[in-house]
Design an enzyme around this catalytic site. Structure first.
Site, PDB file in Angstrom:
ATOM      1  CB  SER A   1      -0.861   0.008   1.261  1.00  0.00           C
ATOM      2  OG  SER A   1      -0.013   0.213   2.379  1.00  0.00           O
ATOM      3  CE  LYS A   2      -0.514   6.636  -3.380  1.00  0.00           C
ATOM      4  NZ  LYS A   2      -1.798   7.075  -3.820  1.00  0.00           N
TER       5      LYS A   2
END
Ligand code: GLU
Length: 474
Positions: free
Chosen positions: A242-243
């Site tokens: 994920s980010k």
């Protein structure tokens, strides 16, 4: 056909080159370089809503920053739609595909029926064996491939091994929609074939597509390229990237101060290794890389490791090379544009001279901006909190002595001469060297850490050094 290896990177332009895409591009590029082959670039821009020139430009920019060069002009998948249509129609002529006129309501009923039985949605083949003369008047059908119904389709994958797909699970999927546009599945096969791609290297999320694509290759009588489906990158905790884990565009890594070479080194090591070698040059990677050595297991992204590798590359790079990269990257770094605006010949020379000491302490170019800030500071210097603690009354007294000694330096202003003078001050006052050097560092740089303080004195020069010290005495 020659044995020349042709790989390709085929990103969908969704806004930027993300880190997983960069690794896929790297593996394709390394394999092409390793085999003296070529790497082509195809922009999979058939989704007209999500694709735009800016997104494509961002991908080209990211690849260029990383030095992942492609051969020839990028191919636009969208522009090849007429050719995709032609092949789909040829398959119909050969009896390997057929027009299907099932209505949306019929298709929905099929999905419903499958769902009710707990099966994946499938087309039931109702137009597969019907005569074209039965086509409803005026209707534009979609073209479906006649997938084999028995046996299995085997993908010979150089990373995953032999992966078998029972054909009963492959339905007659659409290759050309009724509006005349190709499906992604079909476009990829036609493009890879026409571009002469010999090796497909891509994320393992495409593994099941490989089975369907094999059906199209077989129907056309085309050779299936060598397939390598590489494991996706996961976060350090094992969860999907994920980010927060680092699933960012490569330009974010540029802004964080990573060197292209270090990022490539790190990405190459995610899922591939060469003995215990951690730090590799691009040349090393090219000569050592083989797609067959890529691991099957998911790789975990770890910022701490990336940082360590980046620091190692900075230290082993020549000062001149690091200097050029640093100056070139300044516009992208936090605090960089302000520094770039103040660059002149004099402070550039100081920066180059200070680089050996600065790079020992920096793991990223951002830390280098921070470390080099003292060269660009104007008097009176801003003193940070930790440095202020070093500048108490006792320390100021000691600084007075240091100022006097340095001011009286008869010999030339060098690190060695400064060191001799400061050591004398320490001995004469009964201080440890650090009791003199630390406040001196604080006065000269405004910080509690910096390159060696005698190097700082040498780089700043006599006049500026004495003035900065004097600022803290009065
Ligand atoms: N365009 C696809 C993607 O971005 C890649 C397709 C392929 O490599 O075959 O994931």
């Amino acid at each position: 056909m020659s044995d020349k290896v042709v790989t390709r990177f085929a990103p969908s332009p969704t806004g930027y080159l993300h880190i997983g895409g960069a690794r896929t591009a790297l593996f394709n590029w390394l394999y092409a370089k390793h085999t003296s082959g070529t790497m082509l670039l195809r922009i999979e821009d058939t989704d007209r809503e999500r694709s735009n020139p800016a997104a494509t430009a961002a991908i080209l920019d990211g690849l260029t920053w990383l030095g992942l060069t492609w051969d020839g002009e990028p191919v636009s998948q969208f522009e090849r739609a007429p050719r995709h249509r032609e092949v789909a129609e040829e398959l119909v002529r050969m009896g390997k595909a057929y027009y299907c006129y099932a209505t949306p309501a019929e298709l929905e009923a099929m999905r419903e029926a499958a769902r009710a039985k707990g099966l994946p949605p499938r087309y039931d083949g109702r137009w597969r064996d019907r005569d074209p003369s039965e086509a409803p008047a005026g209707a534009k059908g979609a073209i479906r491939i006649k997938a084999p119904t028995e046996g299995e389709t085997v993908v010979h994958d150089r990373v995953q091994g032999e992966v078998r797909f029972p054909n009963k699970d492959l339905d007659d999927f659409i290759i050309l929609r009724s509006d005349g546009n190709p499906t992604y599945m079909h476009a990829v096969v036609v493009d890879d074939h026409d571009m002469g791609v010999t090796h497909i290297i891509r994320g393992d999320d495409h593994l099941t597509n490989a089975a369907r694509q094999t059906v199209i290759y077989d129907a056309m009588g085309w050779d299936v390229p060598s397939m390598s489906h590489i494991p996706l990158i996961h976060g350090a905790d094992g969860a999907k990237l994920s980010k927060r884990h680092g699933a960012l565009g490569v330009e974010a890594y540029r802004a964080m101060g990573y060197l292209p070479e270090a990022l490539l080194n790190y990405l190459a090591r995610l899922g591939w290794s060469h003995g215990d070698d951690e730090i590799m040059s691009i040349k090393d990677m090219i000569s050592w890389f083989d797609i067959g050595d890529v691991n099957k297991g998911a790789a975990r992204f770890d910022f701490a490791k990336l940082e360590a590798i980046n620091g190692a590359h900075m230290r082993r790079m020549s000062d001149a090379e690091l200097f050029d990269i640093f100056i070139g990257t300044l516009p992208y770094l936090e605090g960089g544009p302000a520094m770039a605006a103040r660059l002149n010949d004099a402070n550039k020379a100081q920066l180059l001279a200070a680089l050996p000491g600065l790079k020992e302490r920096a793991k990223t170019l951002i830390e280098l901006v921070d470390g080099a800030a003292f060269l660009f500071a104007t008097r009176p210097l801003p003193i940070d909190d930790k440095a202020a603690l070093l500048l108490n009354d006792d320390a100021r007294k000691i600084l007075r002595g240091a100022h006097e000694a340095l001011n009286g330096l008869a010999s030339s202003w060098t690190a060695a001469a400064a060191e001799a003078a400061i050591r004398e001050v320490a001995i004469a006052g009964g201080h440890k060297l650090g009791a003199v050097a630390q406040p001196l560092r604080a006065a000269l740089t405004g910080k509690s850490t910096s390159p060696g303080v005698f190097d700082v004195l040498a780089v700043l020069g006599r006049e500026e050094s004495l003035a900065r010290i004097a600022d803290q005495i009065d």
